[in-house]
Design an enzyme around this catalytic site. Sequence first.
Site, PDB file in Angstrom:
ATOM      1  CE  LYS A 105       4.639   2.830  13.723  1.00  8.44           C
ATOM      2  NZ  LYS A 105       4.592   2.362  12.364  1.00  8.44           N
ATOM      3  CE1 TYR A 135      -1.120   3.801   9.839  1.00  9.06           C
ATOM      4  CE2 TYR A 135       0.169   2.530   8.281  1.00  9.06           C
ATOM      5  CZ  TYR A 135      -0.977   2.706   9.014  1.00  9.06           C
ATOM      6  OH  TYR A 135      -1.990   1.774   8.938  1.00  9.06           O
ATOM      7  CE1 TYR A 142      -5.121   3.800   9.101  1.00  7.63           C
ATOM      8  CE2 TYR A 142      -5.505   3.998  11.460  1.00  7.63           C
ATOM      9  CZ  TYR A 142      -4.845   3.419  10.396  1.00  7.63           C
ATOM     10  OH  TYR A 142      -3.894   2.449  10.640  1.00  7.63           O
ATOM     11  CG  HIS A 201      -2.095  -0.852   1.110  1.00  3.66           C
ATOM     12  ND1 HIS A 201      -3.167  -0.772   1.956  1.00  3.66           N
ATOM     13  CD2 HIS A 201      -2.399  -1.836   0.228  1.00  3.66           C
ATOM     14  CE1 HIS A 201      -4.089  -1.649   1.601  1.00  3.66           C
ATOM     15  NE2 HIS A 201      -3.642  -2.319   0.565  1.00  3.66           N
ATOM     16  N   PRO A 243      -3.805  -0.293  18.804  1.00  2.00           N
ATOM     17  CG  PRO A 243      -5.591  -1.622  18.144  1.00  2.00           C
ATOM     18  CD  PRO A 243      -5.006  -0.939  19.327  1.00  2.00           C
TER      19      PRO A 243
HETATM   20  C1  LIG Z   1      -6.545  -9.103  20.289  1.00  2.00           C
HETATM   21  C2  LIG Z   1      -5.351  -8.387  19.729  1.00  2.00           C
HETATM   22  C3  LIG Z   1      -5.463  -7.682  18.528  1.00  2.00           C
HETATM   23  C4  LIG Z   1      -4.357  -7.004  18.018  1.00  2.00           C
HETATM   24  N1  LIG Z   1      -4.508  -6.288  16.867  1.00  2.00           N
HETATM   25  C5  LIG Z   1      -3.423  -5.618  16.377  1.00  2.00           C
HETATM   26  C6  LIG Z   1      -3.532  -4.850  15.210  1.00  2.00           C
HETATM   27  O1  LIG Z   1      -4.591  -4.739  14.618  1.00  2.00           O
HETATM   28  N2  LIG Z   1      -2.415  -4.197  14.761  1.00  2.00           N
HETATM   29  C7  LIG Z   1      -1.191  -4.287  15.421  1.00  2.00           C
HETATM   30  O2  LIG Z   1      -0.195  -3.715  14.979  1.00  2.00           O
HETATM   31  N3  LIG Z   1      -1.081  -5.009  16.521  1.00  2.00           N
HETATM   32  C8  LIG Z   1      -2.154  -5.676  17.012  1.00  2.00           C
HETATM   33  N4  LIG Z   1      -2.032  -6.388  18.136  1.00  2.00           N
HETATM   34  C9  LIG Z   1      -0.716  -6.438  18.743  1.00  2.00           C
HETATM   35  C10 LIG Z   1       0.172  -7.514  18.107  1.00  2.00           C
HETATM   36  O3  LIG Z   1      -0.588  -8.627  17.787  1.00  2.00           O
HETATM   37  C11 LIG Z   1       1.264  -7.845  19.107  1.00  2.00           C
HETATM   38  O4  LIG Z   1       2.023  -6.670  19.295  1.00  2.00           O
HETATM   39  C12 LIG Z   1       2.190  -8.989  18.669  1.00  2.00           C
HETATM   40  O5  LIG Z   1       1.490 -10.211  18.710  1.00  2.00           O
HETATM   41  C13 LIG Z   1       3.392  -9.062  19.577  1.00  2.00           C
HETATM   42  O6  LIG Z   1       4.098 -10.261  19.367  1.00  2.00           O
HETATM   43  P1  LIG Z   1       4.805 -10.983  20.594  1.00  2.00           P
HETATM   44  O7  LIG Z   1       5.461 -12.189  20.002  1.00  2.00           O
HETATM   45  O8  LIG Z   1       5.609 -10.011  21.343  1.00  2.00           O
HETATM   46  O9  LIG Z   1       3.629 -11.391  21.588  1.00  2.00           O
HETATM   47  P2  LIG Z   1       2.449 -12.446  21.393  1.00  2.00           P
HETATM   48  O10 LIG Z   1       2.049 -12.529  19.986  1.00  2.00           O
HETATM   49  O11 LIG Z   1       1.423 -12.095  22.411  1.00  2.00           O
HETATM   50  O12 LIG Z   1       3.117 -13.831  21.769  1.00  2.00           O
HETATM   51  C14 LIG Z   1       3.426 -14.173  23.112  1.00  2.00           C
HETATM   52  C15 LIG Z   1       3.334 -15.670  23.259  1.00  2.00           C
HETATM   53  O13 LIG Z   1       3.754 -16.028  24.569  1.00  2.00           O
HETATM   54  C16 LIG Z   1       2.905 -17.059  25.023  1.00  2.00           C
HETATM   55  N5  LIG Z   1       2.957 -17.128  26.489  1.00  2.00           N
HETATM   56  C17 LIG Z   1       2.304 -16.332  27.375  1.00  2.00           C
HETATM   57  N6  LIG Z   1       2.563 -16.716  28.620  1.00  2.00           N
HETATM   58  C18 LIG Z   1       3.408 -17.763  28.528  1.00  2.00           C
HETATM   59  C19 LIG Z   1       4.022 -18.603  29.503  1.00  2.00           C
HETATM   60  N7  LIG Z   1       3.778 -18.435  30.826  1.00  2.00           N
HETATM   61  N8  LIG Z   1       4.842 -19.617  29.084  1.00  2.00           N
HETATM   62  C20 LIG Z   1       5.051 -19.813  27.744  1.00  2.00           C
HETATM   63  N9  LIG Z   1       4.477 -19.048  26.793  1.00  2.00           N
HETATM   64  C21 LIG Z   1       3.681 -18.034  27.183  1.00  2.00           C
HETATM   65  C22 LIG Z   1       1.543 -16.674  24.485  1.00  2.00           C
HETATM   66  O14 LIG Z   1       0.649 -17.776  24.439  1.00  2.00           O
HETATM   67  C23 LIG Z   1       1.907 -16.157  23.105  1.00  2.00           C
HETATM   68  O15 LIG Z   1       1.839 -17.152  22.106  1.00  2.00           O
HETATM   69  C24 LIG Z   1      -3.119  -7.056  18.687  1.00  2.00           C
HETATM   70  C25 LIG Z   1      -3.005  -7.761  19.878  1.00  2.00           C
HETATM   71  C26 LIG Z   1      -4.105  -8.414  20.409  1.00  2.00           C
HETATM   72  C27 LIG Z   1      -3.957  -9.144  21.718  1.00  2.00           C
END
Ligand SMILES: Cc1cc2nc3c(=O)[nH]c(=O)nc-3n(C[C@H](O)[C@H](O)[C@H](O)COP(=O)(O)OP(=O)(O)OC[C@H]3O[C@@H](n4cnc5c(N)ncnc54)[C@H](O)[C@@H]3O)c2cc1C
Length: 391
Positions: free
Chosen positions: A298, A384, A201, A72, A294
């Site tokens: 980011k 962005y 937006y 995009h 969100p």
């Molecule tokens: C519902 C939702 C919608 C979102 N929508 C957007 C969006 O539209 N745009 C955007 O930019 N961002 C969005 N985000 C944010 C984005 O998805 C996250 O920033 C991204 O997933 C971060 O990646 P991560 O690997 O740091 O964490 P996560 O993806 O949360 O991964 C963390 C992992 O650790 C695991 N875990 C937790 N506790 C334990 C434990 N005790 N032992 C072992 N494993 C564990 C979890 O199960 C998970 O799989 C959204 C987040 C959520 C929750």
Amino acid sequence: MRTQVAIVGAGPAGMLLSHLLAAEGVESVVVETRSEEYVAGRIRAGILEQSSVDLLRSAGLADRLDREADPHRGIYLQWPEERHHLDFVDLTGRSVFVYGQTEVQKDLVAARTAAGQEVHYEVSDTAIHDVETERPSVTFTDGSGAAQRLEADVVVGCDGSFGPSRTTVPAALRRAWEKTYPYSWLGILADVAPSTDELIYAWHPDGFAMHSMRSASVSRLYLQVPHDTDVAAWSDDRIWEALAARLGHGQDGWQLTPGPVTDKSVLPMRSFVQQPMRHGRLFLAGDAAHIVPPTGAKGLNLAVADVALLAPALVALLRQDDARLADAYSETALRRVWRCTHFSWWMTTMLHSGDDPFDQQLQLSQLRWVTSSEAGATGLAENYAGLPIGF
Ligand SMILES: Cc1cc2nc3c(=O)[nH]c(=O)nc-3n(C[C@H](O)[C@H](O)[C@H](O)COP(=O)(O)OP(=O)(O)OC[C@H]3O[C@@H](n4cnc5c(N)ncnc54)[C@H](O)[C@@H]3O)c2cc1C
């Protein structure tokens, strides 16, 4: 069990870290509470910034992304009766890509599975020990119910907003900043072709709305709703009516096409940063250290950026006994984290309307400025489309 890097969490941060470390000859073991299918199926982020795509390409993870992602040039910003396009490529030379987090996760899992990566899914009782020594460990109960101890040189907390890593840093040594917004997003996924070529937006006195997409046949749309909204109160018809009103159905002939809703959820909006992102032999990456609303797209990109900084730091530490990048990791990562935290807050507060008529006028003034001044538009576009990873 023994490994060099114990990674807690198999989301995008954890799996990407294991991939980047393996490419430089550093081995890791990942532990994850959920099943592989559950992690891969979670509907979350959908926009990758240029630097995330560049990193995935350089790591050999972008074959499918290059075939299927939708580049995009920018976004539309609108308010009643006016819609403006901001062209990030013209303004900054950088673009964004529509490619769902589900797809990023599938690509990561496929690459790590092909390489024989050890991942323990469906573990429980994860606990992190001895991070102030050179022999930290992670204990957990594996999927068959057996108690396990994973010894490592380094533990990395990639366990998202609810994992145990961040509170392993002693309370006296950590500091957190948090802001909860007085609204949430009601998000839907719909089996219908997007009614727009790029994201919209929309500021509206009834509340913010956004038209995003996941593919040529799947749309993702959001509505600002009160903080404690029960999803059951929103029928599909009510959602489409509100989207049509707020997104300007009929304005200049533009039409919103409704379709079957396949997923519906309420997403609370909050900002959170904890620092430092390193304590002894424990490092934090992604949502484990910070959460953004969100609106600025980011969250996933910040997780990628953290890992892009952390992987070379751990390689230097563990292979060359050179601690300089590891010592600088928290400070370097936090510079970008705070920039993205500000941008996400700024986009959120500019676009979500409340009851205060004075605030509404300020929001509209700000929107007019970023859509009519090249300086204003460039600032939004630069943030962005994403600043360089080491910003
Ligand atoms: C519902 C939702 C919608 C979102 N929508 C957007 C969006 O539209 N745009 C955007 O930019 N961002 C969005 N985000 C944010 C984005 O998805 C996250 O920033 C991204 O997933 C971060 O990646 P991560 O690997 O740091 O964490 P996560 O993806 O949360 O991964 C963390 C992992 O650790 C695991 N875990 C937790 N506790 C334990 C434990 N005790 N032992 C072992 N494993 C564990 C979890 O199960 C998970 O799989 C959204 C987040 C959520 C929750």
